[in-house]
Structure formats: C-alpha cells, structure tokens
Scaffold this motif. Structure first.
Motif: not given
Length: 388
Positions: A375-388
C-alpha cells in the motif's frame, strides 16, 4: 502466501535501508500509542480540479503526471501522444504554482523524505512525473542535458522513457511493423539518458516501454527503476502487460511494479472484479517478491470520469476505446485480437480505492507486513533511495 525469492545484492541492501527507515520512524511513537494509519502511496494519478479529492483519497503521496501532450498521427494511421518540451515545461510550471498555492493540502515532493514530512503535517506529497521522454529528445551529452536539468529544477522527479510508441531513446510497448508487434531495445541515446537520470537522482520509469527496453535499462541502471503502472502478461497476454522476466528485472534493481486500474489489461473475464486486481498483486509478489509490489491508478483520483458519469457501465464506457483498439488489432499487435469488454473495476473506480484494496488484501489473508509494503512502504523505500 508463497513467493519466489529474488536474490540481488542491490536489492538486499535497499531492503535493509528500507527496514532501517521504518524502524527509525516507529521509534518516534510512544510504546503504548495506537499504531498509525497504514501509509498509502499511489504510483500514478493527476492533480484534480477539486483539491478536496486529494484529502478524500487518503493518500500520503503519489506520483503525479503533469504531462501536456500533442496528438500526432503516425504514418500507419495510428495516433501517438507526444510530450513536447514546450508543452511540458509550461505544464510543470503551472503544476508547481498550483501546489505552492495550496500548502495546507499539498507538498511538492523533491526528496523521499517529503513523504514523511507530508504525513506528519497531514498533507499529500506529489512527485512530478512526465509520461514519455519526448520532451528531452533534443538533449544529449553534447548540450549537457540542459533541458532535463531545467525540468529537474522545476521539480521533475520521475521520467517515463516512452508512451506506447518508441522514440530516440527506447522501444515502445506498441511499436509495430507490417509483420506485427516489435520489441525494440534501448538505444545508445537511451543509455546516455539512463546515465544522466541516475546522476541527477531522477527516477527511471519503464512503463509503456517494450520488454527488451525494460530489460536493457535494468542491466545498466545504477539506481532502482520502476514500472509505475502496468500489469502482468502472465495473466493477460498483451503487449501493454509485462512478461515475468521484466518483473524480475525491475525487482532485482530494488524497484517496484505498480499494478494499475485499467481492467482490460487486468482480466479477459466479461465482468472485472476486485478479486482480479488482488490476483495481479499476488502474481507480482510471486514473480518479483513482496518488495516489488505497489499500487498504481492511471486514472484521476476520483476515478475514470466518463465511467463515473455512466455509473460504471462498462458496456457503454468501452466504446470510447474501441476505435483505437481495433486500429492496433489491424496492426497485429499482441493482445488486441481479444475483444475489450470493460475499462474499470467498478469498486476501484472510486475516490476511496486505497482503503478498498487494503481491506481486500486483508480479506485475502495477506500478512499485515505485506499490506504495509504493497500500500505504500515499497514506494516509500524506492523514493527514499532515489530521490536524495
């Protein structure tokens, strides 16, 4: 629920980073406090005319397509929709202005940290995306990707390589010749674009790309890639749906695969249901692992407008798509030989779709931790990783 293990060094590292982020957030809550509402992130929607839809959607964040298009009739008579530099630059400026004028509802997402900031301030973070890299086709190493940098300065944080048809960078899912569908690879220009996007911390989106292009991107990227909105070819054998090897390749970069709401790419059954959507989530989890599964929309937050006006009467709504569908059938593109009978799953063509999906996952006996991811955790992980 059984799922296939996906082993990849980068993915293992990213999973660890995601777990560390989640633990640090959990530590900020009092030990006896009630658990916070599950994080909801949508892989693709748009800025609504009525911003009350944002609040009603219950989204903490979403990938927000701000594309502006020009309709181009191709040599074979089919239509393509080009995201031109001029049109998209105007649209991204307008979108940024609109977000800034409503700081009580919206937060323009620039880094992955903005998801948590929006959540804490009871707002929704919107991460600007363009559905097709046509807007920067004139860029290259020779001009140091000046237009792409300009888009990044205006807030672009995700770029889709193609939309249905290929361009100078990549093959499109619906490319064809007289013999039928094609499967064109990433070009040399495309490889240079991927390097630039990685360097600029812009998320690479392979939605609408050919399978070969997606596989080529996965091999060379230095950051996670995503399919922000799509479906599984293992369920519906269609050019717009992704084969298993693409799902695995995206997962192996540490990326996510967002399952969208367009029902003719979710099931060939005469009547689409919420169970058909859950089946896709389960399939992506089985092929790519639970860290790969995400939710997407590809309709306005409120739902597909003409179907809402028709009270979700798919028999009437599908008529809007038939001319386009039959034109691709004549070109022998994979999957268009099947007659389309619906556009939406009625239960999900609704402003409260995220809660409905969450509840359906619980009914299907998915673990709470998996629901957190989907529902959101996977998106959050990716965006945290890429958008720095």
């Amino acid at each position: 629920m059984p799922n296939k293990a996906v082993n990849h060094p980068r993915r293992t590292l990213l999973k660890g980073l995601g777990a560390a982020t989640l633990l640090s957030q959990m530590a900020s809550f009092p030990s006896l406090a009630a658990a916070p509402r599950r994080l909801y992130i949508d892989g693709l929607s748009f800025l609504p005319d009525d911003l009350s839809d944002v609040t009603a959607s219950k989204l903490d964040a979403y990938i927000c397509d701000i594309s502006a298009i020009e309709t181009i009739e191709q040599a074979d008579g089919t239509q393509n929709y080009k995201r031109t530099y001029k049109a998209c630059m105007e649209s991204i400026k307008q979108a940024a202005k609109r977000v800034s004028e409503h700081p009580d509802i919206l937060l323009q997402g620039l880094t992955g940290r903005d998801i948590q900031l929006a959540r804490e301030s009871q707002r929704t973070a919107v991460f600007f995306q363009i559905q097709g890299a046509d807007c920067v086709e004139e860029d290259s190493d020779a001009n140091q990707w000046a237009r792409l940098d300009e888009f990044h300065q205006q807030g672009l944080r995700a770029l889709q390589l193609t939309h249905h048809y290929g361009n100078t960078f990549a093959g499109g899912a619906l490319d064809n010749d007289a013999s039928g569908g094609l499967n064109n690879p990433l070009t040399a220009h495309g490889r240079a674009l991927i390097a630039k996007l990685n360097h600029a911390n812009i998320l690479v989106d392979v939605s609408h790309s050919s399978a070969q292009t997606a596989l080529d991107v996965a091999k060379i990227t230095q950051s996670p890639i995503v399919q922000s909105h799509g479906a599984a070819r293992g369920i519906v054998n269609h050019a717009r749906c992704s084969p298993d090897e693409v799902i695995r390749a995206i997962a192996n970069t540490g990326g996510v695969f967002g399952v969208f709401m367009m029902s003719f790419w979710l099931t060939n059954k005469p009547v689409p249901t919420l169970d058909d959507y859950i089946r896709h989530l389960e399939y992506i989890a089985r092929v790519g692992g639970v860290d790969c599964v995400a939710i997407a929309n590809d309709f306005p937050l409120r739902g597909q407008e003409n179907l809402l006006a028709l009270n979700n009467d798919n028999a009437q709504g599908i008529k809007e798509y038939q001319e386009w569908w039959y034109s691709l059938r004549a070109k022998k593109v994979l999957g268009f030989d099947v007659e389309p009978r619906h556009v939406v799953i009625p239960e999900l063509n609704h402003i409260d779709r995220m809660s409905r999906i969450d509840d359906a996952l619980a009914k299907a006996r998915f673990k709470s931790t998996d629901r957190d991811r989907f529902m959101g955790g996977n998106w959050q992980r990716v965006l945290n990783n890429v958008l720095v």
